[in-house]
Design an enzyme around this catalytic site. Structure first.
Site, PDB file in Angstrom:
ATOM      1  N   SER A  29      -2.695  66.659  10.376  1.00 12.04           N
ATOM      2  CA  SER A  29      -3.047  66.765  11.594  1.00 12.04           C
ATOM      3  C   SER A  29      -4.884  66.448  11.375  1.00 12.04           C
ATOM      4  O   SER A  29      -5.188  66.729  10.296  1.00 12.04           O
ATOM      5  CB  SER A  29      -2.963  67.921  12.439  1.00 12.04           C
ATOM      6  OG  SER A  29      -3.574  68.989  11.630  1.00 12.04           O
ATOM      7  N   LYS A  30      -5.666  66.021  12.413  1.00  6.02           N
ATOM      8  CA  LYS A  30      -6.902  66.029  12.536  1.00  6.02           C
ATOM      9  C   LYS A  30      -7.625  67.359  11.914  1.00  6.02           C
ATOM     10  O   LYS A  30      -8.598  67.004  11.412  1.00  6.02           O
ATOM     11  CB  LYS A  30      -7.235  65.489  13.801  1.00  6.02           C
ATOM     12  CG  LYS A  30      -6.873  64.226  14.207  1.00  6.02           C
ATOM     13  CD  LYS A  30      -7.386  63.723  15.446  1.00  6.02           C
ATOM     14  CE  LYS A  30      -7.108  62.378  15.796  1.00  6.02           C
ATOM     15  NZ  LYS A  30      -7.647  61.719  17.116  1.00  6.02           N
ATOM     16  N   ARG A  31      -7.154  68.371  12.387  1.00  4.00           N
ATOM     17  CA  ARG A  31      -7.512  69.824  12.046  1.00  4.00           C
ATOM     18  C   ARG A  31      -7.871  69.796  10.446  1.00  4.00           C
ATOM     19  O   ARG A  31      -8.581  70.615   9.994  1.00  4.00           O
ATOM     20  CB  ARG A  31      -6.830  71.066  12.475  1.00  4.00           C
ATOM     21  CG  ARG A  31      -6.791  70.901  13.938  1.00  4.00           C
ATOM     22  CD  ARG A  31      -5.850  72.294  14.389  1.00  4.00           C
ATOM     23  NE  ARG A  31      -4.671  72.633  13.731  1.00  4.00           N
ATOM     24  CZ  ARG A  31      -3.641  71.971  14.477  1.00  4.00           C
ATOM     25  NH1 ARG A  31      -3.855  71.509  15.675  1.00  4.00           N
ATOM     26  NH2 ARG A  31      -2.372  72.172  14.126  1.00  4.00           N
ATOM     27  N   GLN A  32      -7.133  69.054   9.542  1.00  2.65           N
ATOM     28  CA  GLN A  32      -7.276  69.259   8.279  1.00  2.65           C
ATOM     29  C   GLN A  32      -7.826  67.989   7.661  1.00  2.65           C
ATOM     30  O   GLN A  32      -7.668  67.519   6.424  1.00  2.65           O
ATOM     31  CB  GLN A  32      -5.833  69.563   7.507  1.00  2.65           C
ATOM     32  CG  GLN A  32      -5.461  70.926   7.766  1.00  2.65           C
ATOM     33  CD  GLN A  32      -4.367  71.348   7.156  1.00  2.65           C
ATOM     34  OE1 GLN A  32      -4.373  71.018   6.007  1.00  2.65           O
ATOM     35  NE2 GLN A  32      -3.476  72.092   7.806  1.00  2.65           N
TER      36      GLN A  32
END
Length: 729
Positions: A486-489
């Site tokens: 995901s974009k969070r990582q």
């Protein structure tokens, strides 16, 4: 709309559509366009030339040129009007003159038309036009230019291949267009056919009268092309039932996720392996989540990655009438029903189910309405949706997944899904099934997250009495901690990686091996090898961990394998961005020193770092010492480990004097031979000379060899750097 004629891509467009796209692009208001012609002769050439076929698939706009081509499109039920390359060129040149754009024209070196003659002809037709014409070999790059309109005239297929191969040389181009006979009209060497002959589709006859030497070309266009189209159509109709047809169906809600790239790639590999069809569909029925420009960006990314589609794009929001025509039979046959529940009622229903520890789902209360009750509410204009009437007289829904085997879902966990929303738009589930059937899709290859939706789709196929396609659900992509990517990582958009300098072919190689490997014996594959080895049954159903360090390794391997000419083009772009060089004529110049830079010198710069580069944007920082002498390094670095400062100063002083008087060759080999001979003559050790020489040239402890560096610097610069370093000791 992109379609095909005799297996060759063609755009079925009206004249107004062509002109709108050209005007928008040249004004800088839309995405840049690669514009190529399709006419009967091009179609015949592309059927025998895979390079030309690939170029046509890459084009953003294919002009429906040639009467025979337009007739073929119309015979296939497409709405098309002829628009010639000459007309497109005139429109673009007129707009370029009005907008004061820079125009670059590449003419075949040794051709009949000379650059000066053509430049003058264009300026006479379009006063104020800023145009540069250059004679170019079809296999050579012009070097980067800041032109906003780029025109190539070599003849097919050279001009099409040249424009696609050297796209990076035109970073500011709004339109790149290949044109052929249009140049003869613009220079006045040939007159267009009278309007009546053009309208009757007899322009070929006029050309034959003026140029009898074109007889064979006209025979191909007028006789061989129609015969080829008819035979191809007959053959295709016989093969239709056995042809593999797949699709990539993204929603335009943002940038392309790297997982979506893998889905698109696997669809392409499967289609190419089975000599089938890869279609593109844009699923834009969720209007609240649409991102302006995302549809165009998705197509641009696919093209950048070399994933050309054979059909489409099919836009769901343009097919509302189709979905409406399909929902009525379902309602009439009790396979679907209107639901009038309000948002408040649905919220209360879910709250009660959650309190009872039940999975929230629609309880089917509107199914109990009689036809009279439902009709009364419909007549009263009560807001409503249309839901699937899931059959409750069976235990489960089953389908066989090509990757996972049989999957069964209890019927009690499948709710009456909404098919048509209250705004009249279809939901994903309904449009997806209708489109797959209408597009004759044989295999649905998509992400694992859609497994839970597949039972609804299977029930819809059954409700219509259609045969479902084969389903294949690809494994999740995971972070190193096995959480969903995901974009969070970190960055997960394909565009992010392209912007960072990862090569499209390296990304394709990397993504292809996320959950599958053709042989398990190697890590670098050509696209052709991926196609030849692709097998859905060998895709691992378990989640695939995305190791971006491996992507770095793969990209580095691809950089090492690239031809020097392409590496030089890429290097020029990065060095220009960094302000280290600036375009000047057909070459470049270093703004700081005024030194002229050639393509050959750039190739040498890349060779210097080729074995160490991971991404091309790293190059400017790695070779900055070639553009400015080092000034901020510690003088102690000049001293070799087995020497001292006094000895190092002596060596550098004598070496500087030797270089000042040296008059031999200036290649790495020449310099190495000469310097090592001097070292022997002086009785020095290699290390106590070559170490301080390398540091004096670069200011770095780790760098390429001193002979390779010296060969890229001018002699006076080498001498000056050595003397400066000596003075610091």
């Amino acid at each position: 709309m992109r379609t095909s004629v005799a297996g060759v891509p063609a755009d079925a467009l009206r004249r107004s559509e062509v002109e709108q796209r050209l005007r928008t692009a040249v004004a800088g208001q839309g995405k840049p366009l690669l514009v190529l012609n399709t006419n009967p002769e091009i179609v015949l050439q592309a059927r025998a030339d895979q390079g030309l076929l690939a170029a046509l698939n890459t084009a953003d706009l294919l002009l429906p040129d040639g009467t025979g081509l337009v007739w073929s499109l119309r015979a296939a039920g497409q709405s098309a009007e002829r628009y010639t390359g000459a007309e497109a060129l005139e429109l673009l040149l007129a707009e370029a003159a009005r907008l004061k754009l820079r125009v670059f024209v590449a003419l075949r070196r040794g051709g009949l038309t000379q650059p000066i003659e053509f430049s003058d002809a264009l300026r006479r037709r379009h006063p104020g036009l800023h145009v540069d014409c250059l004679s170019v070999s079809p296999d050579a790059s012009p070097g980067p230019t800041d032109a906003e309109l780029v025109i190539a005239n070599f003849g097919a297929p050279e001009q099409e291949l040249w424009l696609t191969r050297h796209a990076a040389a035109f970073p500011k181009a709004r339109v790149r267009i290949a044109v052929g006979g249009a140049f003869e009209y613009l220079t006045g060497r040939l007159s267009r056919a009278p309007r009546l002959l053009q309208q009757l589709g007899l322009e070929w006859l006029w050309r034959l009268l003026l140029q009898p030497s074109r007889l064979w070309r006209i025979v191909r266009a007028v006789i061989i092309f129609p015969f080829t189209v008819v035979v191809s159509s007959m053959f295709s109709s016989k093969k239709t039932s056995n042809t593999v047809r797949v699709r990539f169906a993204p929603s335009p809600t943002g940038y392309m996720h790297i997982g979506s790239l893998r889905t698109a790639l696997y669809n392409v590999l499967y289609a190419r392996h089975h000599k089938g069809v890869f279609a593109l569909r844009i699923e834009d029925t969720d209007r609240a989540r649409l991102v302006p420009g995302a549809t165009e960006k998705l197509q641009e990314t696919l093209r950048a990655m070399g994933l050309a589609w054979d059909e489409g794009p099919v836009i769901q929001s343009e097919r509302l009438d189709l979905y409406t025509s399909y929902i009525r039979p379902l309602i009439d046959n009790k396979k679907a029903y209107p639901c009038f529940c309000t948002a408040e009622e649905l919220d209360a229903m879910r709250t009660a189910q959650t309190a009872r520890k039940q999975a929230p789902m629609y309880d089917g209360r509107c199914r109990s309405l009689t036809e009279t009750e439902a009709r009364a509410r419909l007549d009263a204009g009560t807001p409503h949706v249309i839901r699937l009437a899931v059959p409750r007289d069976r235990a489960d829904v089953a389908f066989t997944d090509a990757i996972r085997g049989e999957i069964r879902t209890p019927i009690g966990s499948v709710d009456d899904a909404v098919l048509i929303k209250s705004d009249g738009f279809p939901t994903y589930h309904f449009a997806n099934v209708v489109d797959d059937h209408d597009m004759r899709i044989t295999h649905v290859i998509r992400a694992e997250e859609w497994i839970s939706s597949t039972p609804k789709h299977v029930l819809l196929y059954e409700a219509f009495g259609w045969t479902p396609p084969t389903f294949a659900h690809l494994p999740l992509l995971l972070n190193s901690d096995r959480s969903k990517l995901s974009k969070r990582q970190g960055d997960v958009a394909v565009e992010d990686y392209l912007a960072k300098g990862y090569l499209p072919e390296a990304l394709i190689n990397f993504v292809a091996l996320l959950g599958w490997n053709p042989s398990g014996k190697q890590e670098i594959y050509t696209f052709e090898e991926l196609v030849a080895g692709f097998d859905l049954s060998k895709v691992n159903p378990s989640g695939a961990i995305v190791n971006f360090e491996k992507l770095d390794w793969v990209n580095a391997q691809y950089l090492k394998r690239l031809p020097d000419a392409r590496l030089a083009e890429m290097a020029a772009l990065e060095l220009e961005k960094a302000g280290m060089i600036a375009k000047q004529g057909s070459g470049w110049v270093m703004p700081a020193s005024g030194r002229v830079v050639t393509a050959a010198w750039l190739a040498g710069v890349v060779t210097l770092e080729k074995e160490r580069l991971v991404r091309m944007p790293e190059l400017p920082e790695r070779v900055k010492f070639l553009f400015a002498a080092p000034t901020d390094f510690d003088a102690k670095l000049l001293v070799w480990k087995k020497s001292d400062a006094t000895r190092a100063k002596q060596v550098l002083t004598e070496l500087g004097e030797w270089f000042a008087g040296y008059g031999g060759g200036w290649t790495p080999v020449d310099l190495e031979t000469a310097v090592k001979a001097w070292i022997v003559a002086k009785g020095y050790q290699n290390g106590e000379v070559l170490w301080p020489l390398r540091v004096a040239l670069t200011g770095q402890a780790a760098s390429p060899g001193p002979f390779e560096i010296s060969a890229l610097l001018e002699k006076d610069d080498v001498v000056r750097r050595i003397k400066t370093a000596s003075a610091r000791l």
